[in-house]
Scaffold this motif. Structure first.
Motif, PDB file in Angstrom:
ATOM      1  N   GLU A  93       0.813  -1.209   0.000  1.00 54.76           N
ATOM      2  CA  GLU A  93       0.000   0.000   0.000  1.00 54.76           C
ATOM      3  C   GLU A  93       0.852   1.266   0.000  1.00 54.76           C
ATOM      4  O   GLU A  93       0.505   2.266  -0.625  1.00 54.76           O
ATOM      5  N   SER A  94       1.984   1.236   0.701  1.00 54.55           N
ATOM      6  CA  SER A  94       2.822   2.427   0.837  1.00 54.55           C
ATOM      7  C   SER A  94       3.812   2.604  -0.304  1.00 54.55           C
ATOM      8  O   SER A  94       4.443   3.657  -0.424  1.00 54.55           O
ATOM      9  N   PHE A  95       3.987   1.593  -1.144  1.00 52.07           N
ATOM     10  CA  PHE A  95       4.973   1.646  -2.229  1.00 52.07           C
ATOM     11  C   PHE A  95       4.438   2.504  -3.373  1.00 52.07           C
ATOM     12  O   PHE A  95       3.361   2.247  -3.906  1.00 52.07           O
ATOM     13  N   ARG A  96       5.211   3.537  -3.768  1.00 51.03           N
ATOM     14  CA  ARG A  96       4.746   4.448  -4.815  1.00 51.03           C
ATOM     15  C   ARG A  96       5.728   4.623  -5.956  1.00 51.03           C
ATOM     16  O   ARG A  96       5.455   5.412  -6.875  1.00 51.03           O
ATOM     17  N   GLY A  97       6.858   3.939  -5.943  1.00 48.68           N
ATOM     18  CA  GLY A  97       7.792   4.067  -7.045  1.00 48.68           C
ATOM     19  C   GLY A  97       9.210   3.738  -6.628  1.00 48.68           C
ATOM     20  O   GLY A  97       9.475   3.353  -5.486  1.00 48.68           O
ATOM     21  N   VAL A  98      10.139   3.895  -7.565  1.00 50.79           N
ATOM     22  CA  VAL A  98      11.554   3.623  -7.300  1.00 50.79           C
ATOM     23  C   VAL A  98      12.375   4.833  -7.711  1.00 50.79           C
ATOM     24  O   VAL A  98      11.930   5.686  -8.490  1.00 50.79           O
ATOM     25  N   ALA A 215       6.310  25.472 -19.976  1.00 49.87           N
ATOM     26  CA  ALA A 215       6.735  24.321 -20.779  1.00 49.87           C
ATOM     27  C   ALA A 215       6.033  23.031 -20.354  1.00 49.87           C
ATOM     28  O   ALA A 215       5.501  22.289 -21.192  1.00 49.87           O
ATOM     29  N   PHE A 216       6.008  22.757 -19.055  1.00 47.63           N
ATOM     30  CA  PHE A 216       5.493  21.480 -18.560  1.00 47.63           C
ATOM     31  C   PHE A 216       4.032  21.537 -18.118  1.00 47.63           C
ATOM     32  O   PHE A 216       3.364  20.508 -18.060  1.00 47.63           O
ATOM     33  N   GLY A 217       3.545  22.735 -17.783  1.00 50.89           N
ATOM     34  CA  GLY A 217       2.213  22.811 -17.203  1.00 50.89           C
ATOM     35  C   GLY A 217       2.266  22.473 -15.721  1.00 50.89           C
ATOM     36  O   GLY A 217       3.199  21.832 -15.243  1.00 50.89           O
ATOM     37  N   VAL A 218       1.268  22.886 -14.980  1.00 51.13           N
ATOM     38  CA  VAL A 218       1.306  22.729 -13.530  1.00 51.13           C
ATOM     39  C   VAL A 218       1.120  21.282 -13.075  1.00 51.13           C
ATOM     40  O   VAL A 218       1.472  20.933 -11.945  1.00 51.13           O
ATOM     41  N   ARG A 219       0.598  20.422 -13.917  1.00 50.01           N
ATOM     42  CA  ARG A 219       0.337  19.033 -13.503  1.00 50.01           C
ATOM     43  C   ARG A 219       1.572  18.154 -13.577  1.00 50.01           C
ATOM     44  O   ARG A 219       1.527  17.004 -13.143  1.00 50.01           O
ATOM     45  N   TRP A 264       0.205  11.579 -10.047  1.00 53.34           N
ATOM     46  CA  TRP A 264       1.245  10.913 -10.835  1.00 53.34           C
ATOM     47  C   TRP A 264       1.631   9.575 -10.214  1.00 53.34           C
ATOM     48  O   TRP A 264       1.898   8.597 -10.924  1.00 53.34           O
ATOM     49  N   LEU A 265       1.645   9.527  -8.884  1.00 53.39           N
ATOM     50  CA  LEU A 265       2.040   8.307  -8.170  1.00 53.39           C
ATOM     51  C   LEU A 265       0.847   7.500  -7.668  1.00 53.39           C
ATOM     52  O   LEU A 265       1.028   6.536  -6.928  1.00 53.39           O
ATOM     53  N   ASP A 266      -0.360   7.903  -8.048  1.00 49.65           N
ATOM     54  CA  ASP A 266      -1.567   7.174  -7.630  1.00 49.65           C
ATOM     55  C   ASP A 266      -1.641   7.040  -6.109  1.00 49.65           C
ATOM     56  O   ASP A 266      -1.863   5.960  -5.569  1.00 49.65           O
ATOM     57  N   TRP A 267      -1.458   8.172  -5.418  1.00 49.35           N
ATOM     58  CA  TRP A 267      -1.509   8.181  -3.954  1.00 49.35           C
ATOM     59  C   TRP A 267      -2.583   9.179  -3.524  1.00 49.35           C
ATOM     60  O   TRP A 267      -2.275  10.309  -3.135  1.00 49.35           O
ATOM     61  N   PRO A 268      -3.849   8.788  -3.592  1.00 46.72           N
ATOM     62  CA  PRO A 268      -4.923   9.730  -3.252  1.00 46.72           C
ATOM     63  C   PRO A 268      -4.876  10.116  -1.788  1.00 46.72           C
ATOM     64  O   PRO A 268      -4.675   9.268  -0.910  1.00 46.72           O
ATOM     65  N   PRO A 269      -5.058  11.393  -1.482  1.00 45.62           N
ATOM     66  CA  PRO A 269      -5.029  11.847  -0.085  1.00 45.62           C
ATOM     67  C   PRO A 269      -6.346  11.584   0.606  1.00 45.62           C
ATOM     68  O   PRO A 269      -7.363  11.241  -0.029  1.00 45.62           O
TER      69      PRO A 269
END
Length: 306
Positions: A93-98, A215-219, A264-269
């Motif tokens: 559940e806590s893993f969000r990336g490397v 360039a990137f946008g706020v998202r 981006w990391l699929d970690w809803p608050p």
């Protein structure tokens, strides 16, 4: 607004001979205390390259407060052969990336010679976000993004070299903006007070950040503190984005301060932020005198800076 810090190094032990950012370890409990004082709701916790701790220790600690801390696994480019098992055993559940730090010559070589092809392919297949720091690997990163269009890649510290200051940092950000054409690339605006000092006009930082936004946008831009390398206190780092640079973000400030990285990391608050009384100030962001700094950074070397 739920404030999420995208970049905090956490550790207990230091590899013999290494030089950490500070002499006192930043454990998860100390991090939570600092977050409470600075008005930060959530944070991405990751081990630095010089920590003697392993990922399982950090995952165990972070798992006790999954609503406030996320686990980002540290990967060396020289992992053992059973690489897929190395990643899949962290699925939690806590893993969000490397994260991979490719800031030294021998590490950077693995970005171009195929050593890390297994990681890009596995991360693409398993939809695992990857964070990377490789300031001298811009061309190789562009090639990777073109070859792996589904890979979710985040560049830490805007991929700024550790020694880039003021105009040099602004020039580097201009170069980074050219990579915004890749929709699978996002950028952390972390450790900004270290790269833009108060003896230069504030407009230099504002114009650089505005160019990045255009360039990137706020998202695809995520605020991060890189807490243990800050030349100011934690609250000042937050206020630099939410107050000093507020004209750049406008009503989109929530995307940069947490909503973007969370999606981006699929970690809803949680529905409501973990709120505390935040200190007020009436003066512009300024560098704190050494005697007032809570955790002054130790002198950094190229190999120990991430």
């Amino acid at each position: 607004m739920i404030v999420t810090d995208s970049q905090v190094h956490v550790w207990w032990r230091v590899t013999p001979g290494a030089r950490p950012h500070q002499t006192t370890p930043l454990t998860p409990s100390r991090l939570l205390s600092a977050m409470n004082g600075a008005g930060v709701d959530r944070a991405m916790a990751l081990l630095p390259t010089w920590s003697a701790d392993d990922n399982e220790i950090l995952l165990s600690a972070v798992s006790k407060v999954p609503h406030r801390l996320a686990f980002i696994a540290r990967l060396s480019p020289f992992e053992p052969a059973d690489r897929e098992h190395v990643l899949t055993r962290w699925r939690h559940e806590s893993f969000r990336g490397v994260r991979v730090a490719l800031h030294t010559e021998n590490r950077l070589r693995t970005l171009a010679d195929g050593t890390l092809d297994w990681l890009w392919q596995l991360a693409d297949r398993a939809d695992i976000p990857v964070m990377m720091y490789a300031p001298q690997g811009m061309h190789a990163i562009e090639a990777l993004l073109a070859q792996q269009p589904a890979l979710r890649l985040i560049l830490d510290h805007a991929n700024l070299p550790t020694g880039a200051r003021n105009q040099a940092a602004a020039t580097w950000i201009t170069r980074l903006c050219r990579m915004a054409q890749y929709p699978n690339l996002a950028v952390k605006l972390s450790a900004l007070p270290r790269h833009f000092t108060t003896d230069y006009p504030a407009s230099l930082l504002a114009n650089s950040v505005r160019a990045l936004r255009d360039a990137f946008g706020v998202r695809r831009i995520f605020w991060g503190s890189d807490l243990t390398r800050l030349p100011c206190d934690y609250s000042t780092s937050v206020r630099q984005m939410t107050e000093d640079l507020r004209p750049v973000w406008g009503d989109d400030i929530d995307w940069v301060m947490g909503r973007g990285i969370s999606e981006w990391l699929d970690w809803p608050p949680r529905q409501t932020p973990h709120r505390r009384l935040r200190p007020r100030r009436s003066t512009p962001t300024r560098r704190m005198p050494p005697e007032q700094q809570i955790r002054p950074p130790a002198p950094a070397t190229t190999d120990d800076s991430t």
